[in-house]
Structures are given as structure tokens and as C-alpha cells.
Motif scaffolding. Structure first.
Motif, PDB file in Angstrom:
ATOM      1  N   GLU A 257       0.834  -1.210   0.000  1.00  0.00           N
ATOM      2  CA  GLU A 257       0.000   0.000   0.000  1.00  0.00           C
ATOM      3  C   GLU A 257       0.863   1.253   0.000  1.00  0.00           C
ATOM      4  O   GLU A 257       0.560   2.230  -0.696  1.00  0.00           O
ATOM      5  CB  GLU A 257      -0.931  -0.002   1.208  1.00  0.00           C
ATOM      6  N   ALA A 258       1.930   1.225   0.778  1.00  0.00           N
ATOM      7  CA  ALA A 258       2.826   2.381   0.812  1.00  0.00           C
ATOM      8  C   ALA A 258       3.432   2.630  -0.564  1.00  0.00           C
ATOM      9  O   ALA A 258       3.507   3.783  -1.026  1.00  0.00           O
ATOM     10  CB  ALA A 258       3.931   2.155   1.846  1.00  0.00           C
ATOM     11  N   LYS A 259       3.855   1.574  -1.243  1.00  0.00           N
ATOM     12  CA  LYS A 259       4.412   1.724  -2.591  1.00  0.00           C
ATOM     13  C   LYS A 259       3.375   2.300  -3.546  1.00  0.00           C
ATOM     14  O   LYS A 259       3.689   3.158  -4.385  1.00  0.00           O
ATOM     15  CB  LYS A 259       4.905   0.376  -3.105  1.00  0.00           C
ATOM     16  N   ARG A 260       2.146   1.814  -3.443  1.00  0.00           N
ATOM     17  CA  ARG A 260       1.095   2.331  -4.328  1.00  0.00           C
ATOM     18  C   ARG A 260       0.883   3.817  -4.100  1.00  0.00           C
ATOM     19  O   ARG A 260       0.743   4.594  -5.055  1.00  0.00           O
ATOM     20  CB  ARG A 260      -0.205   1.567  -4.082  1.00  0.00           C
ATOM     21  N   LEU A 261       0.839   4.237  -2.841  1.00  0.00           N
ATOM     22  CA  LEU A 261       0.612   5.647  -2.547  1.00  0.00           C
ATOM     23  C   LEU A 261       1.804   6.497  -2.984  1.00  0.00           C
ATOM     24  O   LEU A 261       1.625   7.610  -3.477  1.00  0.00           O
ATOM     25  CB  LEU A 261       0.343   5.824  -1.049  1.00  0.00           C
ATOM     26  N   LEU A 262       2.999   5.986  -2.804  1.00  0.00           N
ATOM     27  CA  LEU A 262       4.177   6.722  -3.261  1.00  0.00           C
ATOM     28  C   LEU A 262       4.190   6.867  -4.775  1.00  0.00           C
ATOM     29  O   LEU A 262       4.626   7.887  -5.315  1.00  0.00           O
ATOM     30  CB  LEU A 262       5.446   6.000  -2.801  1.00  0.00           C
ATOM     31  N   ALA A 263       3.697   5.846  -5.468  1.00  0.00           N
ATOM     32  CA  ALA A 263       3.703   5.878  -6.932  1.00  0.00           C
ATOM     33  C   ALA A 263       2.533   6.651  -7.501  1.00  0.00           C
ATOM     34  O   ALA A 263       2.672   7.386  -8.468  1.00  0.00           O
ATOM     35  CB  ALA A 263       3.692   4.448  -7.473  1.00  0.00           C
ATOM     36  N   HIS A 264       1.362   6.475  -6.901  1.00  0.00           N
ATOM     37  CA  HIS A 264       0.130   7.012  -7.489  1.00  0.00           C
ATOM     38  C   HIS A 264      -0.146   8.462  -7.114  1.00  0.00           C
ATOM     39  O   HIS A 264      -0.914   9.136  -7.782  1.00  0.00           O
ATOM     40  CB  HIS A 264      -1.080   6.197  -7.034  1.00  0.00           C
ATOM     41  N   THR A 265       0.389   8.933  -5.980  1.00  0.00           N
ATOM     42  CA  THR A 265      -0.027  10.228  -5.455  1.00  0.00           C
ATOM     43  C   THR A 265       1.166  11.131  -5.193  1.00  0.00           C
ATOM     44  O   THR A 265       2.318  10.695  -5.196  1.00  0.00           O
ATOM     45  CB  THR A 265      -0.816  10.052  -4.134  1.00  0.00           C
ATOM     46  N   ASP A 266       0.851  12.383  -4.938  1.00  0.00           N
ATOM     47  CA  ASP A 266       1.858  13.352  -4.532  1.00  0.00           C
ATOM     48  C   ASP A 266       1.785  13.635  -3.030  1.00  0.00           C
ATOM     49  O   ASP A 266       2.309  14.641  -2.555  1.00  0.00           O
ATOM     50  CB  ASP A 266       1.657  14.665  -5.290  1.00  0.00           C
ATOM     51  N   LEU A 267       1.135  12.757  -2.271  1.00  0.00           N
ATOM     52  CA  LEU A 267       1.029  12.950  -0.830  1.00  0.00           C
ATOM     53  C   LEU A 267       2.413  13.028  -0.201  1.00  0.00           C
ATOM     54  O   LEU A 267       3.320  12.282  -0.578  1.00  0.00           O
ATOM     55  CB  LEU A 267       0.266  11.792  -0.199  1.00  0.00           C
ATOM     56  N   PRO A 268       2.612  13.915   0.769  1.00  0.00           N
ATOM     57  CA  PRO A 268       3.887  13.936   1.499  1.00  0.00           C
ATOM     58  C   PRO A 268       4.137  12.582   2.153  1.00  0.00           C
ATOM     59  O   PRO A 268       3.191  11.866   2.513  1.00  0.00           O
ATOM     60  CB  PRO A 268       3.683  15.029   2.547  1.00  0.00           C
ATOM     61  N   ILE A 269       5.393  12.250   2.324  1.00  0.00           N
ATOM     62  CA  ILE A 269       5.738  10.936   2.872  1.00  0.00           C
ATOM     63  C   ILE A 269       5.160  10.755   4.264  1.00  0.00           C
ATOM     64  O   ILE A 269       4.703   9.660   4.625  1.00  0.00           O
ATOM     65  CB  ILE A 269       7.263  10.753   2.858  1.00  0.00           C
ATOM     66  N   GLY A 270       5.128  11.816   5.061  1.00  0.00           N
ATOM     67  CA  GLY A 270       4.542  11.707   6.394  1.00  0.00           C
ATOM     68  C   GLY A 270       3.073  11.323   6.361  1.00  0.00           C
ATOM     69  O   GLY A 270       2.614  10.508   7.173  1.00  0.00           O
ATOM     70  N   ARG A 271       2.332  11.876   5.414  1.00  0.00           N
ATOM     71  CA  ARG A 271       0.908  11.543   5.299  1.00  0.00           C
ATOM     72  C   ARG A 271       0.708  10.124   4.798  1.00  0.00           C
ATOM     73  O   ARG A 271      -0.253   9.454   5.177  1.00  0.00           O
ATOM     74  CB  ARG A 271       0.211  12.541   4.378  1.00  0.00           C
TER      75      ARG A 271
END
Length: 304
Positions: A257-271
Motif C-alpha cells: 500500500e505504501a508503494k502504491r501511494l508513493l507511486a500514485h499520489t503526490d502525498l507527502p511521505i509523512g501523510r
């Protein structure tokens, strides 16, 4: 970060979405014969749907892809899982999934389809959006022969643009495509059922609970208590089904899930850390590094 330009992806079929951390390629209708919502043809040099895509970089598609392989082995990444594919195997990639080609020479037939090309009843009957089913399918000899014949008939209809008016041509394509997808859906459902029958009920319940709760619950004991099992029973069931510990299974889902969010979004790493159950960003970065040998920032940069 990755290219977020508004130039058309996949040969001019549409723009990459501005909010994506990696580029999204849209179905290139202008590259289809007669402009219909599907394509079919040989894989290899000149693949039909991504004339400008850098295939060896992670990218996302917003359409369906089915690849029937005539040779192998080939390794192909889908949603950060590596699949080794051999002759006679099928990969079914659904809209929104991240994937990446390897450097190997892909040989076989590729079918792509634009969402909305088939009516809703057909979409439901063929399970086009069953993301719970694995993308790698291995048909038996008889199933493979039937699928190859069905796909060959679909390709003949696709390239025949002169014997019917466009409206009838499109209708025939939809019927031929439906016939192929019904066979493919039956294979996928049969494979999934076989997997379920082989899975221990205890593990299945644990897996479903993790899928619902991994973003907030990383505790093996908490899952065992909620499911009414002893910790030892849960460890035995998960190890028998997967070869790993319950904690390892949970951590793997969190990392995905973390990889997906890092790849799919521009969310800050903390979020992103908060979204997968780590209120402290330093703890999230430490956890991610332990399981990937890289930092969240470095992983995201590699996709740029």
C-alpha cells in the motif's frame, strides 16, 4: 517526480493526469482500426498502445490489457509484484494498475480494450473489474486452444474493416470480444476457486481481516483475538498457506500500500505513513527501509 506534462500518452490517446506520481497512459482510440474501442495484434516491436511510453519505467494504464504469450520466460511487474510468464500463459491487467515491461522480447498476442466499449451486463458477466483475482492465468491445453481460436477470430473481425458498415463492424467486434472474455473470465474464476479450495479457512479469514484492517492494525495478537484463534493456530495456518509468518504477511500488505501511494499520489511521505498506520514519519521511513532496502523518498525518486 515523474513527467506530469499534458502531452498525450500511449501514442496520443490522452493526457497524463496532473495528480499522478507516475504517468498514466490512456487508450489511444486514434490508433485503433476504424477508431473502435479495442485493439488486437502481435506483441514485440511496434506494440500497438504505447508508441511513446518508456516501457521499462513504471507506468499506469486506464484501459484493459490481455497478453497471451507464445514464448518465455518473461518477467512482468504488476502492482509491484513480479510475475514470471511462459508460453501459453496469460496476463490480464486492469485499468488503474501499475505495471512495467522487462527488457525481454515479448512474443504473443496483445488485446487492449477501452472501458465503456462493452455494455454493463457484459462487464459484470465477464468480471472485468475483479481486482481480487490474480493477473497471471495458466490455462490447460484444451482451454488454451479454445482461447487461441477465440482470439484469432476476434483478430480476423478486427482487421476486416471493409465488409460491413462501421456500426455493424463494431457490433460484431463486441460480440466476438464478449465470447473471448467469457472464456477468460471462466478460467479466472476457476483458478480463483481452486486457490480458495487449497487455502486453509483460518488463513482465508486472516487474509480478509488484514485486507480490511492493515492501515490501522499491525498486531498479530489483535487479529488472532478478533478472529477467535490462538496465536499459535494463526501462525500455523498462515505459514502453511504462504510460507511466512502472520507478521510478515501483514508487513508485506502495508509495504504494498505504501508503494502504491508513493507511486500514485503526490502525498507527502509523512501523510503516507499515517495512511498505513505510522503516525510518526521517522518510524514509517525506518519500517519501509527495513523491508525494501531503500527509503520512501528514494523509492519515489526511482519512478521519476
Amino acid at each position: 517526480m515523474a513527467d506530469r506534462s499534458t502531452q498525450g500518452g500511449g501514442g496520443g490517446g490522452g493526457a497524463g493526469q496532473e495528480t499522478d506520481a507516475i504517468r498514466t497512459f490512456h487508450f489511444p482510440v486514434d490508433m485503433s482500426l476504424s477508431g473502435v474501442g479495442m485493439q488486437i495484434g502481435a506483441m514485440g516491436i511496434g506494440r500497438t498502445w504505447h508508441a511513446k511510453a518508456l516501457l521499462e519505467r513504471v507506468h499506469r494504464i486506464d484501459f484493459h490489457v490481455v497478453m497471451l504469450f507464445h514464448s518465455g520466460p518473461v518477467r512482468h511487474m504488476i502492482d509491484f509484484a513480479e510475475y514470471e510468464v511462459s508460453a501459453g500463459d496469460i496476463l490480464w491487467i486492469r485499468p488503474g494498475q501499475v505495471h512495467r515491461f522487462s527488457r525481454a522480447d515479448y512474443q504473443g498476442t496483445a488485446l487492449t480494450m477501452q472501458p465503456g466499449f462493452l455494455p454493463r451486463a457484459t462487464v459484470e458477466a465477464t468480471g472485468l473489474y475483479r481486482y481480487d483475482q490474480p493477473p497471471l492465468l495458466r490455462p490447460g491445453p484444451d482451454q488454451l486452444t479454445a482461447l487461441e481460436h477465440s482470439l484469432a477470430q476476434l483478430e480476423r473481425e478486427y482487421v476486416d474493416t471493409v465488409t460491413l458498415p462501421l456500426s455493424l463492424h463494431t457490433s460484431v467486434l463486441r460480440h466476438s470480444l464478449t465470447a473471448f472474455l467469457l472464456r477468460l473470465a471462466h478460467l479466472a474464476a476457476s483458478s480463483a476457486e481452486a486457490d480458495r479450495e487449497q487455502s486453509d479457512t483460518t488463513f482465508t479469514r486472516f487474509r480478509d481481516a488484514v485486507e480490511k484492517g492493515f492501515a490501522t492494525n499491525h498486531s498479530v495478537s489483535a487479529y488472532a483475538d478478533a478472529l477467535g484463534y490462538s496465536r499459535r493456530t494463526l501462525v500455523r495456518a498462515v505459514r502453511a498457506a504462504t510460507g511466512e509468518t502472520p507478521k510478515g504477511f501483514i508487513d508485506k500488505r502495508v509495504i504494498l500500500e505504501a508503494k502504491r501511494l508513493l507511486a500514485h499520489t503526490d502525498l507527502p511521505i509523512g501523510r503516507i505513513g499515517v495512511a498505513v498506520g505510522f503516525p510518526d514519519s521517522a518510524n514509517f521511513s525506518k519500517f519501509f527501509h527495513q523491508h525494501t532496502d531503500t527509503s520512501p523518498a528514494a523509492f519515489r525518486a526511482e519512478l521519476a
